[in-house]
Write an enzyme that holds these catalytic residues in place. Sequence first.
Site, short mmCIF file in Angstrom:
data_model
loop_
_atom_site.label_atom_id
_atom_site.label_comp_id
_atom_site.label_asym_id
_atom_site.label_seq_id
_atom_site.Cartn_x
_atom_site.Cartn_y
_atom_site.Cartn_z
N ASP A 1 56.11 1.87 21.79
CA ASP A 1 55.27 0.96 22.37
C ASP A 1 55.00 2.09 23.78
O ASP A 1 53.95 2.66 24.79
CB ASP A 1 54.69 0.19 22.82
CG ASP A 1 53.48 -0.91 22.66
OD1 ASP A 1 53.17 -0.55 21.68
OD2 ASP A 1 53.54 -2.09 22.83
N THR B 1 50.47 -10.03 18.65
CA THR B 1 50.68 -10.50 19.70
C THR B 1 49.85 -12.16 20.04
O THR B 1 49.11 -12.08 18.32
CB THR B 1 50.15 -9.47 20.48
OG1 THR B 1 50.38 -8.28 20.68
CG2 THR B 1 49.58 -9.57 22.33
#
Length: 585
Positions: free
Chosen positions: A432, A390
């Site tokens: 996720d 990220t």
Amino acid sequence: MPFDLRARTAMMLLAVGLSFAPVMAAPATSSTLEPPVPAPSGSSRATPPGAVIASAHALSTDAGMEIIRAGGNAFDAAIAVSATLSVVEPISSGIGGGGFFLLHDARTGRDVFVDARETAPESATPAAFLDGKGELNRDRSVNGPWSAGIPGLPAALVHLAERYGRLPLKTSLAPAIRIAREGFPIYARLERGYGSRREVMERYRGTRAVFLADGTPPQVGETLRQPDLARTLELLGEKGFDGFYRGDVAKKLLASVKEEGGKWRADELAGYRVKEREPLCFKYRGWDVTTAPPPSSGGVAMAQILQILEGWDLSKLDPAQRTHLVVEAMRRAYRDRTIYLGDPDFVQVPVARLTSREYAAGLRASIHPDKALPSALLSGKPAPLEDDETTHFSIIDADGNRVSATQTVNLLYGSGLVAPGTGVLLNNEMDDFALRPGTPNAFGVMGFEANAPKAGKRMLSSMTPSFIESKDKVAAIGAPGGSRIITEVLLGILAYDDGLAPQQVAALPRIHHQWMPDVISAEAGALAPETVKALEAMGHKVNAAEQPWGNLQTVAWDKAGNTLEGGTDPRNPVGKADVMPAPSK
């Protein structure tokens, strides 16, 4: 009196319960704009004295500044920074992934949250991710085509250009296209990350064509060129949405997923849409906090933690007790994250209740002043480090527009699958979701029905792009780090509340607790030995020697002095914060 970094940092660490140790020095890439440029005489609204950008790579910061100089605003610059990060940080993000963009439009005073999170294809049922014994198939959930959601980042760049920018999309994409075609020097994090994912990366012919173009794995100092990605970005600039989600690029994406055994449909690509959502807003002491709503869990968790902590004067407590209270607030927020949060378009998320002051008061009342409350169902495993996945960038321009954006492909190099002929590295965001209820994902975080996969649903995220504003200061802040994003941003907000400058905020030592596993994670040196002993006596388990994590990027406008400053995380040596004075009038 001379400015003392150690003294100011120590004050902040005391405020959040950490004991100061000099983990790392601030890099030379932080930047401040002084002397201040006063607002024009008779102006009805104060404006910043220029523009400031902080991002995780110097080339992306420079790309944003190039677009500002070309007459673009913060939103045009955000396109340039985002696309360039997609080129130079494939380990962290890319146009095969998604992200969240928190925007402030200075002209209207409106804040908006642009949700470009990936969506689940219809084929991604929970059963598709189980093995013959009914256990989670970890390889399928994090590697290759089944792990990939429908990308959202390209649609976000089109949306920003059409709704908020001044310049044509192809102009804002030009720096990224140039860098993709000409190449950039490989740095240590890319080489190290490739080494850890090499077996997966080299399964796929499209990935081998990019990262083994010279026959050997990426090495520091070599130049990585991505001509296919340059052409894909050109098509996006020329044709907008259709340049990625329909036509030649879409056909190649679909063919690649099918070739590797996955199941995407053309209508799922063409049907992707970004969503504009109302940001989550609350107050903490003298600050107005504007942050991410669901499907991010970050804003809800931060609202809970900060409103719980508002019940104590942390500055009057000893370091161990302060740390104890911060951790207990984290524990309760992460517990609620696990149970209640998901995509609000698919499940009823009780945001108003979870973020209310009354609910925070009830949670506060459940905290024993000197005794840890054990988390249920201890896993006994430390939370995995997430320092490389990220990325985040923050921007303020001379009109007062601002952007706080976090984008990702999830784990290192996402799914590992580059679609041949496109240069697009696909994400592995399906992990996720709660693919098997009650089973932790790669970040050690569990989920249940609220975050189960369904066609078109967006997976829960921890990304927490945020703005904070007081009568004297405006700041944009955010970070990568998987489940640790929330606590990174939390500690950053507490640091701003203590008066620290952006570079100090980015450099602070970090602690983290996420309910399960029941352990305080701390960077080496972040907690003094006597503080660790006191916490253990309260019943806490402490891992006080973890490697540094995170990559926080933040910018701030000091309204009182009319100065701009950026801070970039020294844990990441290739990041850069830069400022540009506004043109003289």
